[in-house]
Design a protein around this motif. Structure first.
Motif, PDB file in Angstrom:
ATOM      1  N   LEU A 174     -58.065  25.728   9.228  1.00  0.00           N
ATOM      2  CA  LEU A 174     -59.044  24.781   8.703  1.00  0.00           C
ATOM      3  C   LEU A 174     -59.989  24.323   9.805  1.00  0.00           C
ATOM      4  CD1 LEU A 174     -60.046  23.051   6.342  1.00  0.00           C
ATOM      5  CD2 LEU A 174     -58.366  21.314   6.997  1.00  0.00           C
ATOM      6  N   PHE A 175     -59.443  24.085  10.992  1.00  0.00           N
ATOM      7  CA  PHE A 175     -60.275  23.694  12.127  1.00  0.00           C
ATOM      8  C   PHE A 175     -61.255  24.810  12.493  1.00  0.00           C
ATOM      9  CE2 PHE A 175     -60.956  23.644  16.746  1.00  0.00           C
ATOM     10  CZ  PHE A 175     -61.572  22.416  16.878  1.00  0.00           C
ATOM     11  N   ILE A 176     -60.795  26.063  12.456  1.00  0.00           N
ATOM     12  CA  ILE A 176     -61.676  27.192  12.753  1.00  0.00           C
ATOM     13  C   ILE A 176     -62.814  27.271  11.736  1.00  0.00           C
ATOM     14  CG2 ILE A 176     -61.806  29.714  12.825  1.00  0.00           C
ATOM     15  CD1 ILE A 176     -60.602  28.530  15.318  1.00  0.00           C
ATOM     16  N   CYS A 177     -62.485  27.107  10.452  1.00  0.00           N
ATOM     17  CA  CYS A 177     -63.516  27.174   9.403  1.00  0.00           C
ATOM     18  C   CYS A 177     -64.548  26.061   9.573  1.00  0.00           C
ATOM     19  CB  CYS A 177     -62.866  27.100   8.023  1.00  0.00           C
ATOM     20  SG  CYS A 177     -61.858  28.532   7.595  1.00  0.00           S
ATOM     21  N   ILE A 178     -64.075  24.845   9.877  1.00  0.00           N
ATOM     22  CA  ILE A 178     -65.002  23.730  10.069  1.00  0.00           C
ATOM     23  C   ILE A 178     -65.907  23.982  11.277  1.00  0.00           C
ATOM     24  CG2 ILE A 178     -65.123  21.280  10.663  1.00  0.00           C
ATOM     25  CD1 ILE A 178     -62.573  20.876   9.049  1.00  0.00           C
ATOM     26  N   THR A 179     -65.320  24.502  12.346  1.00  0.00           N
ATOM     27  CA  THR A 179     -66.110  24.789  13.543  1.00  0.00           C
ATOM     28  C   THR A 179     -67.177  25.841  13.268  1.00  0.00           C
ATOM     29  OG1 THR A 179     -64.174  24.284  14.918  1.00  0.00           O
ATOM     30  CG2 THR A 179     -65.975  25.484  15.958  1.00  0.00           C
ATOM     31  N   VAL A 180     -66.814  26.874  12.502  1.00  0.00           N
ATOM     32  CA  VAL A 180     -67.783  27.923  12.159  1.00  0.00           C
ATOM     33  C   VAL A 180     -68.935  27.341  11.340  1.00  0.00           C
ATOM     34  CG1 VAL A 180     -68.099  30.044  10.827  1.00  0.00           C
ATOM     35  CG2 VAL A 180     -66.118  29.809  12.318  1.00  0.00           C
ATOM     36  N   LEU A 181     -68.614  26.477  10.380  1.00  0.00           N
ATOM     37  CA  LEU A 181     -69.662  25.878   9.556  1.00  0.00           C
ATOM     38  C   LEU A 181     -70.578  24.985  10.389  1.00  0.00           C
ATOM     39  CD1 LEU A 181     -67.614  24.936   6.358  1.00  0.00           C
ATOM     40  CD2 LEU A 181     -69.277  26.784   6.604  1.00  0.00           C
ATOM     41  N   GLN A 182     -69.989  24.200  11.284  1.00  0.00           N
ATOM     42  CA  GLN A 182     -70.810  23.310  12.107  1.00  0.00           C
ATOM     43  C   GLN A 182     -71.740  24.091  13.024  1.00  0.00           C
ATOM     44  OE1 GLN A 182     -67.817  20.853  13.976  1.00  0.00           O
ATOM     45  NE2 GLN A 182     -68.023  19.248  12.442  1.00  0.00           N
ATOM     46  N   SER A 184     -72.747  27.148  12.560  1.00  0.00           N
ATOM     47  CA  SER A 184     -73.721  27.877  11.744  1.00  0.00           C
ATOM     48  C   SER A 184     -74.911  26.979  11.410  1.00  0.00           C
ATOM     49  CB  SER A 184     -73.056  28.382  10.462  1.00  0.00           C
ATOM     50  OG  SER A 184     -72.027  29.306  10.754  1.00  0.00           O
ATOM     51  N   ALA A 185     -74.620  25.721  11.070  1.00  0.00           N
ATOM     52  CA  ALA A 185     -75.712  24.785  10.773  1.00  0.00           C
ATOM     53  C   ALA A 185     -76.556  24.519  12.010  1.00  0.00           C
ATOM     54  CB  ALA A 185     -75.132  23.480  10.228  1.00  0.00           C
ATOM     55  N   PHE A 186     -75.894  24.347  13.158  1.00  0.00           N
ATOM     56  CA  PHE A 186     -76.633  24.065  14.389  1.00  0.00           C
ATOM     57  C   PHE A 186     -77.485  25.263  14.802  1.00  0.00           C
ATOM     58  CE2 PHE A 186     -76.965  23.799  19.046  1.00  0.00           C
ATOM     59  CZ  PHE A 186     -77.552  22.551  19.160  1.00  0.00           C
ATOM     60  N   ASP A 187     -76.906  26.476  14.707  1.00  0.00           N
ATOM     61  CA  ASP A 187     -77.673  27.673  15.065  1.00  0.00           C
ATOM     62  C   ASP A 187     -78.837  27.900  14.113  1.00  0.00           C
ATOM     63  OD1 ASP A 187     -76.012  28.129  17.187  1.00  0.00           O
ATOM     64  OD2 ASP A 187     -74.742  29.577  16.144  1.00  0.00           O
ATOM     65  N   GLY A 188     -78.624  27.564  12.829  1.00  0.00           N
ATOM     66  CA  GLY A 188     -79.722  27.692  11.875  1.00  0.00           C
ATOM     67  C   GLY A 188     -80.882  26.772  12.211  1.00  0.00           C
TER      68      GLY A 188
END
Length: 277
Positions: A174-182, A184-188
Motif C-alpha cells: 500500500l505504501f508503494i502504491c501511494i508513493t507511485v501515485l504521489q 506520478s502527480a508530481f512528475d505530471g
C-alpha cells in the motif's frame, strides 16, 4: 523538398547513457543514506536527520529549476552563434534554450560533491555510545570478517523468499502504491505545467520554470523540515506518524479538488479553437 532531411544524428544516445549513469549513481543515496542514519543515530534524532536529508533532496531540484530558468533564456547555440544573429525571442515557440548547459554544470557539481563520500568511514559509533578499546577492536576484526562472508552467502539465498514476503505484505505494498501515485502527480506537474503556463498565460519557458520552482519546492522544504522537527520534539512513534500522514494527505487531496473550479478561458489557437479566417 530540399529542406527535408532524415533524422540521422545519434547524439541522443549519449544523453540517454548519461542519464542512465546518473541514475545509477544517485539511486543508492536514499536507501543507503537512510540506513546509514538509522544505524548510527539515536531513535529520537533519526526523524530530524531524515527530514534534513529529504529537505536537501528538495532544495536540489529547486536550485536546478532556477538554473534551468537561467539556461532557458540563453539560445541553444550559445558560443557558436552571436546574439545579433538570433532574430527570435524567448517567448517565440521556435525558441530552444541552452538545455545542455545545465547538464554540464550539474555534472561538474556532482563530481565535486561525490569526492567527500570516499572519506566516510564504513562504521560509526552510535550516538550516545563511547568508543570501544582498541584491543577489543583488533580481536574482533577476524570474527567480523568471517561473519560478513557468511552473511553475504546467506543473503544471496534468502533474497528471493524475502522479496516474496515483501510483496505479500499489505502495508508495504500500500505504501508503494501511494508513493507511485504521489510521484506520478508530481512528475505530471513538472512535465506539463510549464507548457500550460506558456500557452495559457503567455509566459516564456524560463519564466514558467522559475514560477514552478518558487511556488512549489520551498513549501515542500518547510514541510519536510517541520515534520521531522515535530516528530523529534514530541517523540512520535510509527503508529502516530501513520495517522498524521493519513489525515494530512487527505486534507491535501481535498484542497487539490479546488483546482477543478479554477477554470480559465481557453486561449484562441488558429485551427483548433478558432477558424483560420
Amino acid at each position: 523538398t530540399e529542406c527535408e532531411k532524415e533524422p540521422g544524428s545519434l547524439l541522443w544516445v549519449f544523453v540517454m547513457v548519461g542519464n542512465i549513469v546518473r541514475g545509477m549513481g544517485e539511486t543508492p543515496i536514499m536507501p543507503l543514506g537512510i540506513s546509514y542514519l538509522e544505524d548510527f543515530a539515536k531513535a529520537e534524532n533519526s526523524p530530524f536527520y531524515l527530514a534534513c536529508l529529504h529537505t536537501a533532496t528538495v532544495i536540489g531540484p529547486f536550485l536546478g529549476l532556477l538554473l534551468a530558468s537561467f539556461c532557458a533564456e540563453l539560445f541553444v547555440d550559445i558560443g557558436s552563434v552571436g546574439a545579433d544573429e538570433v532574430t527570435i525571442t524567448a517567448t517565440d515557440a521556435r525558441w530552444v534554450g541552452a538545455w545542455w548547459l545545465g547538464i554540464l554544470i550539474c555534472a561538474l557539481l556532482n563530481l565535486l560533491v561525490g569526492i567527500p563520500f570516499w572519506f566516510l568511514p564504513k562504521s560509526l559509533v552510535k550516538e550516545g555510545e563511547t568508543h570501544e578499546p582498541e584491543e577489543a577492536n583488533e580481536k574482533s576484526v577476524a570474527p567480523l570478517q568471517e561473519n560478513d562472508k557468511n552473511e553475504t552467502k546467506q543473503s544471496m539465498y534468502d533474497f528471493i523468499p524475502f522479496l516474496k514476503a515483501l510483496f505479500h505484505n499489505p502495508v508495504y505494498m500500500l505504501f508503494i502504491c501511494i508513493t507511485v501515485l504521489q510521484f506520478s502527480a508530481f512528475d505530471g506537474m513538472i512535465s506539463f505545467m510549464p507548457k500550460y503556463l506558456e500557452q495559457q498565460f503567455g509566459k516564456s519557458a524560463s519564466d514558467a520554470i522559475f514560477l514552478i520552482g518558487i511556488y512549489n519546492l520551498p513549501v515542500l522544504c518547510v514541510g519536510y523540515f517541520s515534520g521531522g522537527l515535530f516528530m523529534k520534539k514530541f517523540k512520535i512513534n510509527i503508529y502516530q506518524a501513520a495517522n498524521i500522514a493519513f489525515w494530512v494527505s487527505l486534507l491535501e487531496y481535498l484542497l487539490y479538488f479546488a483546482a477543478y473550479w479554477t477554470v480559465c478561458d481557453t486561449s484562441p489557437v488558429a485551427g483548433l479553437t478558432v477558424s483560420y479566417q
